[in-house]
Design a protein around this motif. Structure first.
Motif, short mmCIF file in Angstrom:
data_model
loop_
_atom_site.label_atom_id
_atom_site.label_comp_id
_atom_site.label_asym_id
_atom_site.label_seq_id
_atom_site.Cartn_x
_atom_site.Cartn_y
_atom_site.Cartn_z
N VAL A 232 0.92 -1.37 -0.38
CA VAL A 232 -0.39 0.05 0.22
C VAL A 232 0.74 1.25 0.39
N ALA A 233 2.11 0.99 0.80
CA ALA A 233 2.33 2.23 0.94
C ALA A 233 3.62 2.61 -0.33
N GLY A 234 3.96 3.88 -0.55
CA GLY A 234 4.38 4.62 -1.41
C GLY A 234 5.55 4.35 -1.40
N LEU A 235 6.42 4.46 -0.30
CA LEU A 235 8.20 3.93 0.17
C LEU A 235 8.00 2.75 0.70
N SER A 236 8.11 1.31 0.60
CA SER A 236 8.58 -0.03 1.92
C SER A 236 9.31 -0.65 1.56
N ILE A 237 10.15 -0.80 2.64
CA ILE A 237 11.32 -0.85 3.67
C ILE A 237 10.81 -1.68 4.06
N ALA A 238 12.37 -3.21 3.95
CA ALA A 238 12.59 -4.16 4.44
C ALA A 238 14.12 -3.62 5.53
N MET A 239 13.10 -4.69 6.25
CA MET A 239 14.58 -4.83 7.41
C MET A 239 15.99 -5.93 7.36
N GLY A 240 17.14 -5.23 7.37
CA GLY A 240 18.11 -6.50 7.08
C GLY A 240 18.20 -7.96 7.47
N GLN A 241 17.39 -7.98 8.59
CA GLN A 241 17.54 -9.32 9.11
C GLN A 241 15.93 -10.37 8.71
N ALA A 242 15.35 -9.98 7.61
CA ALA A 242 14.00 -10.38 7.68
C ALA A 242 13.99 -10.94 6.51
N GLU A 243 13.36 -11.95 6.44
CA GLU A 243 13.17 -13.29 5.44
C GLU A 243 13.29 -13.39 4.09
N GLU A 244 13.76 -13.19 3.34
CA GLU A 244 14.07 -13.39 1.55
C GLU A 244 12.65 -12.57 1.26
N ALA A 245 11.52 -13.51 1.52
CA ALA A 245 10.74 -13.20 0.63
C ALA A 245 9.55 -12.00 1.30
N VAL A 246 9.95 -11.34 2.60
CA VAL A 246 9.56 -10.03 2.51
C VAL A 246 10.56 -9.20 2.46
N LYS A 247 11.67 -9.15 1.59
CA LYS A 247 12.54 -8.48 1.12
C LYS A 247 11.92 -8.29 -0.11
N ARG A 248 12.08 -9.38 -1.20
CA ARG A 248 11.18 -9.01 -1.82
C ARG A 248 10.08 -8.31 -2.54
N GLN A 249 9.50 -8.34 -1.17
CA GLN A 249 8.05 -7.30 -1.08
C GLN A 249 8.40 -5.95 -0.67
N ALA A 250 9.45 -5.37 -0.54
CA ALA A 250 9.47 -4.26 -0.63
C ALA A 250 11.04 -3.65 -2.18
N ASN A 251 10.55 -2.50 -1.24
CA ASN A 251 10.99 -1.40 -2.23
C ASN A 251 13.23 -0.83 -2.43
N VAL A 252 12.94 -1.08 -1.04
CA VAL A 252 14.68 -0.36 -0.05
C VAL A 252 14.51 -1.61 0.63
N VAL A 253 16.28 -1.93 0.88
CA VAL A 253 16.30 -2.78 2.82
C VAL A 253 17.58 -2.05 2.78
N THR A 254 17.08 -1.78 4.29
CA THR A 254 17.79 -1.59 4.99
C THR A 254 19.12 -2.44 5.99
N GLY A 255 19.43 -1.74 7.44
CA GLY A 255 20.65 -2.23 8.27
C GLY A 255 18.91 -3.17 9.44
N SER A 256 20.01 -4.21 9.44
CA SER A 256 19.06 -5.20 11.06
C SER A 256 18.63 -4.29 12.30
#
Length: 274
Positions: A232-256
Motif C-alpha cells: 500500500v505504501a508509496g515507499l516500502s522498507i524491509a529490515m536487513g534480517q527479514a526473510e528473503e520473501a519479505v525483502k522481495r516485497q519491499a522497495n528497499v532494504v535497510t540494515g538489521s
C-alpha cells in the motif's frame, strides 16, 4: 527511491518488534533521535504491531507518538488519548478453526487476546517468559477460550519450531479464507486476526485520518505481517534480517535491527529528501 523523490514522504508507519526495537525490546538512542527528527521535519510517525495496544504505551511515550496507532496487526486503531478509533474482532467461526488446528500440537503454545488481556490455558510454556517481557504484563490463565469467542482480537500459535509454524500457516490459510488473516509476525509467532485486521488497511485508514496521500506514505518492517502495508505504501522498507520473501516485497532494504536499520532508513530515505 524514485517514488520517494517525486512524492516526499509525509507519514511513516513502522513495525515495532524486529524493526524499531532491539532484541531485548529496547529502543536505541539513534532510533529515538531519528523519530524525533522526523517529527521536527513535519513527517507523521506511527506504529503498527501485532502487539496489544496496552503493550505499546512505553514505546509511544519514548518516541513521542501523537497520532493514532495500530495494534493487533491493524485490528485495533487507538487514538492518542486511549480511545478506540477502529476495532475488528476475529469471527468466532475462524477462531474455532484455528484453535482446533493449533491445540493438538504439544510444541505449540496457544494464546488468545481478548478483553484487553492475554489469555492462555497453561502459563508454564517456554515461550511465556519472552512474551511477558516483551508485553510488559502477565497472562491470565483460563480453563477455556470458549467464553471469549465473540470478542477475540488475535490468536497466536507460538513455537520455537519455525518449520511447524510455516506448515500450520499453509494449512490454516485455505480453511479461513475470506474470514481471517494468517501471517507470521516473527519466525516464532503465527498470528490469526480478522480480515480487516491487517497493516495495509491500517495504513490506508491512518493516512486518510491524517490527510496524507498514499504515495506520500512509507512503511518499514521485518515480518510476514508487514507485507500488507508494503503493498500500500508509496515507499516500502524491509529490515536487513527479514526473510528473503519479505525483502522481495519491499522497495528497499535497510540494515538489521541490531544495526539501527530503522534509523538508517529514516535518515537515508526520508529525511534526506524531506
Amino acid at each position: 527511491m524514485s517514488e520517494a523523490t517525486i512524492h516526499p514522504i509525509r507519514f511513516l508507519l513502522s513495525d515495532m518488534d524486529g524493526t524499531l526495537l532491539l532484541p531485548d525490546h529496547s529502543l536505541s538512542q539513534r532510533t529515538i533521535d531519528a523519530v524525533r527528527a522526523l517529527r521536527d521535519a513535519g513527517v507523521f510517525f506511527s506504529l503498527a504491531t501485532g502487539r496489544p495496544p496496552k503493550a505499546m504505551l512505553q514505546q509511544i511515550e519514548a518516541l513521542g507518538v501523537d497520532v493514532p496507532t495500530a495494534g493487533f496487526n491493524g485490528g485495533t486503531l487507538v487514538n492518542p488519548d486511549g480511545s478506540i478509533l477502529v476495532a475488528h474482532h476475529l469471527p468466532a467461526e475462524a477462531a474455532l478453526v484455528a484453535l482446533a488446528l493449533f491445540s493438538p500440537h504439544p510444541d505449540v503454545e496457544v494464546w488468545v487476546f481478548a478483553d484487553g488481556d492475554w489469555l492462555l490455558r497453561d502459563a508454564s510454556g517456554p515461550m511465556v517468559p519472552r512474551e511477558q517481557h516483551g508485553l510488559g504484563y502477565a497472562p491470565v490463565v483460563v480453563e477455556s477460550f470458549e467464553p471469549f469467542l465473540e470478542r477475540i482480537d488475535k490468536i497466536v500459535a507460538a513455537s520455537n519450531n519455525t518449520q511447524l509454524l510455516i506448515e500450520l500457516e499453509a494449512q490454516l490459510q485455505p480453511k479461513v479464507q475470506g474470514l481471517a488473516q494468517v501471517s507470521r509476525s516473527q519466525p516464532v509467532y503465527l498470528d490469526v486476526t480478522a480480515m480487516q485486521a491487517n497493516k495495509g488497511d491500517a495504513l490506508k485508514t491512518l493516512a486518510a485520518h491524517l490527510g496524507v496521500a498514499l504515495e506520500q506514505t512509507a512503511a518499514i518492517g521485518d515480518g510476514g505481517n508487514d507485507s500488507a502495508m508494503f503493498h500500500v505504501a508509496g515507499l516500502s522498507i524491509a529490515m536487513g534480517q527479514a526473510e528473503e520473501a519479505v525483502k522481495r516485497q519491499a522497495n528497499v532494504v535497510t540494515g538489521s535491527n541490531v544495526e539501527d536499520g530503522a534509523a538508517q532508513a529514516i535518515e537515508r530515505f526520508i529525511l534526506a529528501s524531506a
